[in-house]
Scaffold this active site. Structure first.
Site, PDB file in Angstrom:
ATOM      1  N   GLN A 155       0.818  -1.215   0.000  1.00 24.54           N
ATOM      2  CA  GLN A 155       0.000   0.000   0.000  1.00 24.54           C
ATOM      3  C   GLN A 155       0.857   1.274   0.000  1.00 24.54           C
ATOM      4  O   GLN A 155       2.029   1.268   0.362  1.00 24.54           O
ATOM      5  CB  GLN A 155      -0.932   0.002   1.220  1.00 24.54           C
ATOM      6  CG  GLN A 155      -2.061  -0.997   1.141  1.00 24.54           C
ATOM      7  CD  GLN A 155      -1.684  -2.373   1.632  1.00 24.54           C
ATOM      8  OE1 GLN A 155      -0.547  -2.626   2.017  1.00 24.54           O
ATOM      9  NE2 GLN A 155      -2.642  -3.288   1.621  1.00 24.54           N
ATOM     10  N   TRP A 430      -4.866   3.859   7.461  1.00 16.84           N
ATOM     11  CA  TRP A 430      -4.351   2.679   8.148  1.00 16.84           C
ATOM     12  C   TRP A 430      -4.284   2.877   9.658  1.00 16.84           C
ATOM     13  O   TRP A 430      -3.558   3.738  10.142  1.00 16.84           O
ATOM     14  CB  TRP A 430      -2.960   2.362   7.609  1.00 16.84           C
ATOM     15  CG  TRP A 430      -2.329   1.099   8.093  1.00 16.84           C
ATOM     16  CD1 TRP A 430      -2.841  -0.149   8.062  1.00 16.84           C
ATOM     17  CD2 TRP A 430      -1.010   0.970   8.645  1.00 16.84           C
ATOM     18  NE1 TRP A 430      -1.936  -1.065   8.554  1.00 16.84           N
ATOM     19  CE2 TRP A 430      -0.800  -0.405   8.920  1.00 16.84           C
ATOM     20  CE3 TRP A 430       0.012   1.886   8.920  1.00 16.84           C
ATOM     21  CZ2 TRP A 430       0.392  -0.882   9.478  1.00 16.84           C
ATOM     22  CZ3 TRP A 430       1.207   1.407   9.469  1.00 16.84           C
ATOM     23  CH2 TRP A 430       1.381   0.042   9.739  1.00 16.84           C
ATOM     24  N   ARG A 431      -5.063   2.106  10.363  1.00 15.36           N
ATOM     25  CA  ARG A 431      -4.819   1.914  11.800  1.00 15.36           C
ATOM     26  C   ARG A 431      -3.778   0.811  11.907  1.00 15.36           C
ATOM     27  O   ARG A 431      -4.017  -0.333  11.535  1.00 15.36           O
ATOM     28  CB  ARG A 431      -6.103   1.532  12.532  1.00 15.36           C
ATOM     29  CG  ARG A 431      -5.878   1.222  14.004  1.00 15.36           C
ATOM     30  CD  ARG A 431      -7.157   0.817  14.733  1.00 15.36           C
ATOM     31  NE  ARG A 431      -6.794   0.299  16.042  1.00 15.36           N
ATOM     32  CZ  ARG A 431      -6.701  -1.001  16.354  1.00 15.36           C
ATOM     33  NH1 ARG A 431      -6.999  -1.923  15.431  1.00 15.36           N
ATOM     34  NH2 ARG A 431      -6.332  -1.391  17.559  1.00 15.36           N
ATOM     35  N   ALA A 432      -2.603   1.144  12.418  1.00 16.31           N
ATOM     36  CA  ALA A 432      -1.455   0.246  12.331  1.00 16.31           C
ATOM     37  C   ALA A 432      -1.711  -1.067  13.057  1.00 16.31           C
ATOM     38  O   ALA A 432      -2.280  -1.090  14.152  1.00 16.31           O
ATOM     39  CB  ALA A 432      -0.210   0.931  12.899  1.00 16.31           C
ATOM     40  N   ASP A 433      -1.241  -2.145  12.450  1.00 16.32           N
ATOM     41  CA  ASP A 433      -1.326  -3.470  13.053  1.00 16.32           C
ATOM     42  C   ASP A 433       0.028  -3.965  13.538  1.00 16.32           C
ATOM     43  O   ASP A 433       0.128  -5.055  14.100  1.00 16.32           O
ATOM     44  CB  ASP A 433      -1.890  -4.467  12.035  1.00 16.32           C
ATOM     45  CG  ASP A 433      -1.015  -4.572  10.800  1.00 16.32           C
ATOM     46  OD1 ASP A 433      -0.146  -5.449  10.764  1.00 16.32           O
ATOM     47  OD2 ASP A 433      -1.206  -3.775   9.867  1.00 16.32           O
ATOM     48  N   GLU A 486      -8.574  -4.809   5.146  1.00  9.92           N
ATOM     49  CA  GLU A 486      -8.468  -5.816   6.184  1.00  9.92           C
ATOM     50  C   GLU A 486      -9.167  -5.267   7.420  1.00  9.92           C
ATOM     51  O   GLU A 486      -8.875  -4.147   7.854  1.00  9.92           O
ATOM     52  CB  GLU A 486      -7.011  -6.134   6.517  1.00  9.92           C
ATOM     53  CG  GLU A 486      -6.360  -7.094   5.572  1.00  9.92           C
ATOM     54  CD  GLU A 486      -4.954  -7.468   6.000  1.00  9.92           C
ATOM     55  OE1 GLU A 486      -4.428  -8.439   5.453  1.00  9.92           O
ATOM     56  OE2 GLU A 486      -4.382  -6.794   6.880  1.00  9.92           O
TER      57      GLU A 486
END
Length: 591
Positions: A155, A430-433, A486
Site C-alpha cells: 500500500q 491505516w490503523r497500524a497493526d 483488512e
C-alpha cells in the site's frame, strides 16, 4: 541490496550507446543550453540530480541504505531528476522515498538501468509501504533479467506518469505482495502481477498483462486482460472509461531553467494515458514563485499566513509538528507534498481543514495521528453544506493516514468528506497493526473514512484495521472504483466487537436513507488473532434499486474466525476452518 561498489562496475552495453547518443540529441535544445536559474530552497531532504553529478550512483545508494531499514523512522527523501539521460543508473527505492522526474513529459527524464523496490522482509513485500516514482521513463537493462524491473510493493506506493520501456514485475521471487496502484502509466512490454493480492490500474496501458489473485481492477485501461471476475485466474474487474478525474500535479523545470507546477485539467470519460504522443495534458502552469515552500520547523501559523495571502503550498520532505489545523480556504489552491511530508499534532487539533470552495487540490501528504484524539485528522468542506462543485471539484491525490505504528496515536475518524462532488485519487487509511503504540487500547480509532457529501467519487480506496466500520458512506451518489480492506486483527472478544446489526462491524457501510451508490471491485479480508471472533457481513447497504455493487470477494486468512456473508445476507461464508476460506459475489442486488 545493491552494494556500494555497484557504481564502479556499471558499464553501458555497446548496443545501447547509439540509443543514448540519439536521446541526448533529441533532448530539447532549450534544456541542453538553458542558462542556470536560481534553484528554489527545497531544504536538505530534496536531492536535485542530473546525469553529470559527481558520484551520482553512490548518492542514490546512500539514500537507499538509510531508508530501507527506516520502517517507522523520521527520515524523508525526494530524489528529483533533471531532464536528461541517465546511463546505467540503479535506483533502489526504500521507505519514505519518492523519485520524481522534472520534465514536462515522462520521456524528458530517461533512466537506462534499474528502478527497483526490494521486499522488506526477505521476499515478502506486504510491508513495502510509502515509496513512489513519478514522471520519468525507465529502460530496465539492469533489472531482474529480460528487460524487466521489479516493483515489489504493497500500500501507499504512487506510481504515476511513468513509461516503462520494457517489462515490470510486481513482486519478488514469488513472495507475498499486497498492492497497489498504477495511474497514467505506459508499459511497453508485459505487466506481471505475480502474487499481488489486489491492484488498481487507472488510465494506463501496456503490451500485455499476466496474473490474477483476488481483486484486479482496471478503469480506463484499453489493454485490460481478457477474462472476468469471479473466474479463478481471471478475477478482473473492467470499467471501460474513467468518468471524471484530474491527474495529480507535478513539479517540473521550464525550458529557461525555472521551476513550476503543472496542474492538469479535468478529464471526462477518458481511457489511456494523458500524455500520449508527447502532448502535455491541458491544464495550467503555476510558477514556483507563487508557492510557499514549507520545510520541517515551519509552524502552522506561518503556513496559514502564507495560504491566507493567496500562496499555494509545497511541502518538502520531513516531519511537521502542528499545533493548529492548516486552513485551506481560497478557491483553486494547490497543496502538493513531495517525499512523503508527514503532518502530526499531539495537542488534540485536526491537521488539515478545507473550506467548501471550488478547485482545491490536496496531494502527496502523510497524516499521522497524535497522542490526543483530535476527532478527525482531515476534514474536507463544511458539515451540512449545500454548495456544489460539479464543474470544478475538490481533488485529493495520494493521501496517506496512519494511526499508531511510529508511536501511540488515536483519532475517531481519519478522513471526513463533507464537500459535494469531491474526487479522491488513491488513499491508504491505516490503523497500524504492527510497530510501536499498537493494540486495542493503544491506537484506538473508530472509522477510517466518513463521507457526508453527495456525488463523491473515489479511485483506489484502501482502509484497514479500524475498530468499527472502516468506511461509513452517508451521502447520495457515491462511486468507488476498487476497495481493499483488512478488518481489525485485534478485537479482544466478540462481545467487545459487536455492532447493532450483528457480530462485528461491516468493513463498508452505506447508511440507511442512501438511495444511490455504486462500487466496483471490492475485497475484504480477515486476520483474526483471537479465537471465536467473526464478522457477519463484510458490506452492509440499504436495499434500494439505485444501490449497486459489482465484483466482491472476502477472504479469511490464518486459522481463526470467518466472514459469514459478502454483502447483507448474500454471498457464501469465507471460513478459515470448516469450509472455503474465500467467497465471491459478482453483483448485488443478485442478478
Amino acid at each position: 541490496m545493491p552494494s556500494k561498489t555497484d557504481a564502479a562496475r556499471l558499464r553501458a552495453p555497446a548496443s545501447l550507446r547509439p540509443l543514448l547518443a540519439a536521446a541526448v540529441l533529441a533532448m530539447p535544445l532549450a534544456l541542453q543550453s538553458a542558462p542556470p536559474r536560481q534553484v528554489p530552497d527545497f531544504g536538505p531532504n530534496v536531492h536535485i540530480l542530473n546525469p553529470a553529478v559527481p558520484g551520482l550512483q553512490q548518492r542514490i545508494l546512500d539514500i537507499y541504505e538509510a531508508q530501507q531499514p527506516n520502517h517507522f523512522g523520521p527520515r524523508r527523501d525526494a530524489i528529483l531528476l533533471m531532464p536528461g539521460t541517465y546511463e546505467n543508473l540503479r535506483i533502489p527505492v526504500g521507505f519514505y522515498t519518492q523519485v520524481l522526474g522534472l520534465g514536462r513529459q515522462p520521456g524528458d527524464v530517461h533512466v537506462i538501468g534499474d528502478l527497483r523496490s526490494t521486499a522488506f522482509l526477505d521476499d515478502n513485500a506486504t510491508q513495502n509501504f510509502w515509496r513512489g516514482a513519478e514522471n520519468f521513463a525507465i529502460t530496465p537493462t539492469l533489472g531482474i533479467g529480460d528487460n524487466t524491473m521489479q516493483w515489489a510493493v504493497s500500500q501507499a506506493i504512487p506510481f504515476r506518469r511513468m513509461h516503462v520501456r520494457g517489462n515490470i514485475r510486481l513482486n519478488q521471487n514469488n513472495g507475498w505482495a499486497s498492492g497497489g496502484w498504477f495511474s497514467d502509466v505506459l508499459v511497453d512490454g508485459q505487466v506481471n502481477s505475480a502474487t499481488q493480492q489486489q491492484w488498481l490500474s487507472r488510465n494506463s496501458q501496456w503490451g500485455s498483462w499476466t496474473g490474477s489473485n483476488w481483486n484486479m481492477v482496471f478503469v480506463g485501461v484499453p489493454t485490460a486482460p481478457a477474462g472476468e471476475f469471479p473466474t479463478p485466474g481471471q478475477r478482473y474487474t473492467k470499467v471501460d472509461k474513467t468518468p471524471l478525474v484530474r491527474e495529480k500535479p507535478w513539479l517540473f523545470v521550464e525550458a529557461d531553467g525555472s521551476y513550476a507546477v503543472r496542474v492538469p485539467a479535468l478529464r471526462r470519460d477518458s481511457a489511456g494515458i494523458s500524455w500520449a504522443h508527447g502532448v502535455t495534458p491541458p491544464g495550467r502552469t503555476v510558477p514556483i514563485s507563487r508557492f510557499f515552500i514549507a520545510k520541517p520547523g515551519d509552524t502552522a501559523a506561518a503556513i496559514n499566513a502564507q495560504l491566507a495571502v493567496g500562496k499555494h503550498l509545497l511541502f518538502t520532505p520531513g516531519e511537521y509538528l502542528l499545533t493548529q489545523p492548516l486552513q485551506v480556504r481560497r478557491p483553486g489552491t494547490v497543496v502538493l507534498g513531495i517525499g512523503f511530508p508527514t503532518l502530526r499534532s499531539d495537542n488534540g487539533q485536526p491537521l488539515l481543514k478545507t473550506a467548501d470552495v471550488d478547485g482545491l487540490t490536496i496531494s502527496g501528504l502523510f497524516l499521522d495521528a497524535g497522542r490526543q484524539d483530535s476527532g478527525v485528522l482531515m476534514e474536507v468542506g463544511t458539515p451540512g453544506t449545500s454548495l456544489r462543485h460539479k464543474a470544478d471539484p475538490i481533488v485529493l491525490h495520494d493521501l496517506f493516514f496512519r494511526i499508531g505504528g511510529a508511536a501511540a496515536g488515536q483519532v475517531d475518524t481519519a478522513l471526513r468528506i463533507n464537500a459535494h462532488d469531491t474526487l479522491v485519487d488513491h488513499t491508504w487509511i491505516w490503523r497500524a497493526d504492527h510497530g510501536e503504540g499498537v493494540g486495542w487500547a493503544s491506537n484506538p480509532s473508530a472509522h477510517g473514512l466518513v463521507v457526508n457529501g453527495e456525488d463523491v467519487t473515489i479511485y483506489g480506496l484502501f482502509v484497514e484495521h479500524f475498530q468499527k466500520e472502516q468506511v461509513v458512506w452517508q451521502g447520495n451518489g457515491g462511486r468507488v472504483y476498487f476497495y481493499q480492506s483488512e478488518i481489525p486483527y485485534d478485537p479482544p472478544t466478540q462481545a467487545q466487537w459487536t455492532s447493532a446489526t450483528g457480530r462485528g462491524f461491516a468493513a463498508y457501510k452505506v447508511a440507511d436513507g442512501v438511495t444511490r451508490h455504486e462500487a466496483w471491485g471490492l475485497g475484504v479480508y480477515s486476520v483474526f488473532l483471537k479465537p471465536d471472533v467473526m464478522l457477519d457481513r463484510a458490506i452492509e447497504v440499504p436495499d434500494e434499486p439505485g444501490v449497486r455493487f459489482h465484483h466482491m470477494i472476502t477472504v479469511c486468512l490464518v486459522d481463526k474466525g470467518s466472514i459469514e456473508h459478502v454483502i447483507n445476507n448474500a454471498g457464501e461464508a469465507a471460513r478459515c476452518q470448516g469450509g472455503s476460506n474465500t467467497a465471491t459475489l459478482k453483483d448485488y442486488p443478485v442478478k
